[in-house]
Design a protein around this motif. Sequence first.
Motif, PDB file in Angstrom:
ATOM      1  N   TYR A 165     -11.528   0.851   5.655  1.00 39.33           N
ATOM      2  CA  TYR A 165     -12.768   0.647   4.633  1.00 39.33           C
ATOM      3  C   TYR A 165     -12.003   0.574   3.363  1.00 39.33           C
ATOM      4  O   TYR A 165     -10.946   1.272   3.071  1.00 39.33           O
ATOM      5  N   GLN A 166     -12.153  -0.358   2.742  1.00 40.91           N
ATOM      6  CA  GLN A 166     -11.359  -0.597   1.474  1.00 40.91           C
ATOM      7  C   GLN A 166     -12.579  -0.913   0.365  1.00 40.91           C
ATOM      8  O   GLN A 166     -13.549  -1.657   0.623  1.00 40.91           O
ATOM      9  N   GLY A 167     -12.454   0.127  -0.541  1.00 38.58           N
ATOM     10  CA  GLY A 167     -13.546  -0.059  -1.625  1.00 38.58           C
ATOM     11  C   GLY A 167     -12.866  -0.062  -2.950  1.00 38.58           C
ATOM     12  O   GLY A 167     -11.706   0.866  -3.049  1.00 38.58           O
ATOM     13  N   GLY A 168     -13.426  -0.410  -4.033  1.00 36.72           N
ATOM     14  CA  GLY A 168     -13.245  -0.212  -5.251  1.00 36.72           C
ATOM     15  C   GLY A 168     -11.720  -0.897  -5.627  1.00 36.72           C
ATOM     16  O   GLY A 168     -11.669  -1.693  -4.498  1.00 36.72           O
ATOM     17  N   TRP A 169     -11.129  -0.612  -6.643  1.00 40.83           N
ATOM     18  CA  TRP A 169      -9.911  -1.510  -6.864  1.00 40.83           C
ATOM     19  C   TRP A 169      -8.490  -0.958  -6.404  1.00 40.83           C
ATOM     20  O   TRP A 169      -7.664  -1.479  -6.457  1.00 40.83           O
ATOM     21  N   TRP A 170      -8.753   0.305  -5.607  1.00 40.81           N
ATOM     22  CA  TRP A 170      -7.499   0.933  -5.303  1.00 40.81           C
ATOM     23  C   TRP A 170      -7.475   1.551  -3.810  1.00 40.81           C
ATOM     24  O   TRP A 170      -6.494   1.664  -3.164  1.00 40.81           O
ATOM     25  N   TYR A 171      -8.858   2.047  -3.356  1.00 40.17           N
ATOM     26  CA  TYR A 171      -8.989   2.819  -2.125  1.00 40.17           C
ATOM     27  C   TYR A 171      -8.793   1.920  -0.846  1.00 40.17           C
ATOM     28  O   TYR A 171      -9.627   1.053  -0.752  1.00 40.17           O
ATOM     29  N   ARG A 172      -8.352   2.391   0.089  1.00 36.10           N
ATOM     30  CA  ARG A 172      -8.216   1.895   1.549  1.00 36.10           C
ATOM     31  C   ARG A 172      -8.113   3.353   2.485  1.00 36.10           C
ATOM     32  O   ARG A 172      -7.117   3.873   2.288  1.00 36.10           O
ATOM     33  N   GLY A 196      -7.750  15.339  24.549  1.00 38.31           N
ATOM     34  CA  GLY A 196      -8.863  14.487  24.244  1.00 38.31           C
ATOM     35  C   GLY A 196      -8.636  13.064  23.567  1.00 38.31           C
ATOM     36  O   GLY A 196      -7.865  12.366  24.212  1.00 38.31           O
ATOM     37  N   THR A 197      -8.955  13.162  22.458  1.00 36.99           N
ATOM     38  CA  THR A 197      -8.394  12.001  21.471  1.00 36.99           C
ATOM     39  C   THR A 197      -7.814  12.690  20.171  1.00 36.99           C
ATOM     40  O   THR A 197      -8.564  13.609  19.288  1.00 36.99           O
ATOM     41  N   ARG A 198      -6.659  11.933  19.714  1.00 38.65           N
ATOM     42  CA  ARG A 198      -6.158  12.408  18.473  1.00 38.65           C
ATOM     43  C   ARG A 198      -6.844  11.466  17.189  1.00 38.65           C
ATOM     44  O   ARG A 198      -6.717  10.136  17.663  1.00 38.65           O
ATOM     45  N   VAL A 199      -7.552  11.753  16.169  1.00 42.33           N
ATOM     46  CA  VAL A 199      -7.897  11.211  15.245  1.00 42.33           C
ATOM     47  C   VAL A 199      -7.028  11.153  14.137  1.00 42.33           C
ATOM     48  O   VAL A 199      -6.602  12.172  13.531  1.00 42.33           O
ATOM     49  N   VAL A 200      -6.705  10.205  13.452  1.00 42.51           N
ATOM     50  CA  VAL A 200      -5.891  10.276  12.409  1.00 42.51           C
ATOM     51  C   VAL A 200      -6.739   9.476  11.130  1.00 42.51           C
ATOM     52  O   VAL A 200      -6.966   8.218  11.589  1.00 42.51           O
ATOM     53  N   HIS A 201      -6.636   9.978   9.942  1.00 45.20           N
ATOM     54  CA  HIS A 201      -7.214   9.476   8.702  1.00 45.20           C
ATOM     55  C   HIS A 201      -6.193   9.141   7.770  1.00 45.20           C
ATOM     56  O   HIS A 201      -5.642  10.385   7.285  1.00 45.20           O
ATOM     57  N   ARG A 202      -5.760   8.111   7.195  1.00 42.08           N
ATOM     58  CA  ARG A 202      -4.843   8.153   5.959  1.00 42.08           C
ATOM     59  C   ARG A 202      -5.682   7.276   4.881  1.00 42.08           C
ATOM     60  O   ARG A 202      -6.482   6.471   5.083  1.00 42.08           O
ATOM     61  N   VAL A 203      -5.502   7.424   3.650  1.00 38.41           N
ATOM     62  CA  VAL A 203      -5.705   7.112   2.562  1.00 38.41           C
ATOM     63  C   VAL A 203      -4.717   6.472   1.919  1.00 38.41           C
ATOM     64  O   VAL A 203      -3.605   7.256   1.646  1.00 38.41           O
ATOM     65  N   TYR A 204      -4.876   5.209   1.324  1.00 38.15           N
ATOM     66  CA  TYR A 204      -3.696   4.577   0.712  1.00 38.15           C
ATOM     67  C   TYR A 204      -4.154   4.031  -0.811  1.00 38.15           C
ATOM     68  O   TYR A 204      -5.367   3.678  -1.060  1.00 38.15           O
ATOM     69  N   ASN A 205      -3.069   3.907  -1.668  1.00 32.05           N
ATOM     70  CA  ASN A 205      -3.499   3.390  -2.919  1.00 32.05           C
ATOM     71  C   ASN A 205      -3.249   1.672  -2.708  1.00 32.05           C
ATOM     72  O   ASN A 205      -1.939   1.508  -2.241  1.00 32.05           O
ATOM     73  N   VAL A 206      -4.059   0.791  -2.609  1.00 36.86           N
ATOM     74  CA  VAL A 206      -3.923  -0.667  -2.657  1.00 36.86           C
ATOM     75  C   VAL A 206      -3.938  -1.495  -3.891  1.00 36.86           C
ATOM     76  O   VAL A 206      -3.967  -2.682  -3.483  1.00 36.86           O
ATOM     77  N   ALA A 207      -4.132  -0.738  -5.005  1.00 33.23           N
ATOM     78  CA  ALA A 207      -3.982  -1.527  -6.147  1.00 33.23           C
ATOM     79  C   ALA A 207      -3.144  -2.555  -6.679  1.00 33.23           C
ATOM     80  O   ALA A 207      -1.977  -2.217  -6.133  1.00 33.23           O
ATOM     81  N   GLU A 208      -3.555  -3.749  -6.643  1.00 35.65           N
ATOM     82  CA  GLU A 208      -2.591  -4.989  -6.788  1.00 35.65           C
ATOM     83  C   GLU A 208      -2.246  -4.896  -8.576  1.00 35.65           C
ATOM     84  O   GLU A 208      -1.375  -5.463  -8.763  1.00 35.65           O
ATOM     85  N   LYS A 220       0.894  -1.344   0.146  1.00 42.37           N
ATOM     86  CA  LYS A 220      -0.077  -0.070  -0.105  1.00 42.37           C
ATOM     87  C   LYS A 220       0.892   1.276   0.146  1.00 42.37           C
ATOM     88  O   LYS A 220       2.073   1.287   0.718  1.00 42.37           O
ATOM     89  N   LYS A 221       0.510   2.244  -0.839  1.00 36.35           N
ATOM     90  CA  LYS A 221       1.136   3.302  -1.004  1.00 36.35           C
ATOM     91  C   LYS A 221       0.218   4.773  -0.140  1.00 36.35           C
ATOM     92  O   LYS A 221      -0.804   4.834  -0.603  1.00 36.35           O
ATOM     93  N   LEU A 222       0.779   5.306   0.747  1.00 39.82           N
ATOM     94  CA  LEU A 222      -0.028   6.430   1.266  1.00 39.82           C
ATOM     95  C   LEU A 222      -0.463   7.677   0.200  1.00 39.82           C
ATOM     96  O   LEU A 222       0.708   8.015  -0.336  1.00 39.82           O
ATOM     97  N   ILE A 223      -1.285   7.994   0.393  1.00 43.51           N
ATOM     98  CA  ILE A 223      -1.727   9.016  -0.895  1.00 43.51           C
ATOM     99  C   ILE A 223      -1.778  10.427   0.229  1.00 43.51           C
ATOM    100  O   ILE A 223      -1.491  11.491  -0.378  1.00 43.51           O
TER     101      ILE A 223
END
Length: 111
Positions: A39-46, A57-69, A2-5
């Motif tokens: 959540y993984q959807g489509g052919w590339w998104y995670r 309070g709470t630290r929230v982190v959201h990362r989007v990856y390219n997971v296309a095989e 996976k590659k971080l977008i």
Amino acid sequence: MKKLITEVTGVVAAPVERVWPVLLENVPSTETGEHALAYQGGWWYRGEWSLAPHPEGTRVVHRVYNVAEWLRWGVPLANRLFIGFGRRTREGFAEGLTHIGAKLGCATRVT
């Protein structure tokens, strides 16, 4: 592989134990762990979200990856070279944090 977008972080002025159930209600997930979901959807998104204690309070982190095989090289082209993708992700994340804060009656901020 996976590659971080893009990555965006924020803070919710409530403890992890209060934020976690609200996140679970509002983010579709295909995998969950301890205070982390994906959540993984489509052919590339995670999309991956994680929560951790923070002095405010709470630290929230959201990362989007390219997971296309296959056709990994085509992902940037299919997404118009991701122009504006980081901004749109940040805006959506900010809206989500605002929703969580409203539900919990507390402040939020994107960092």
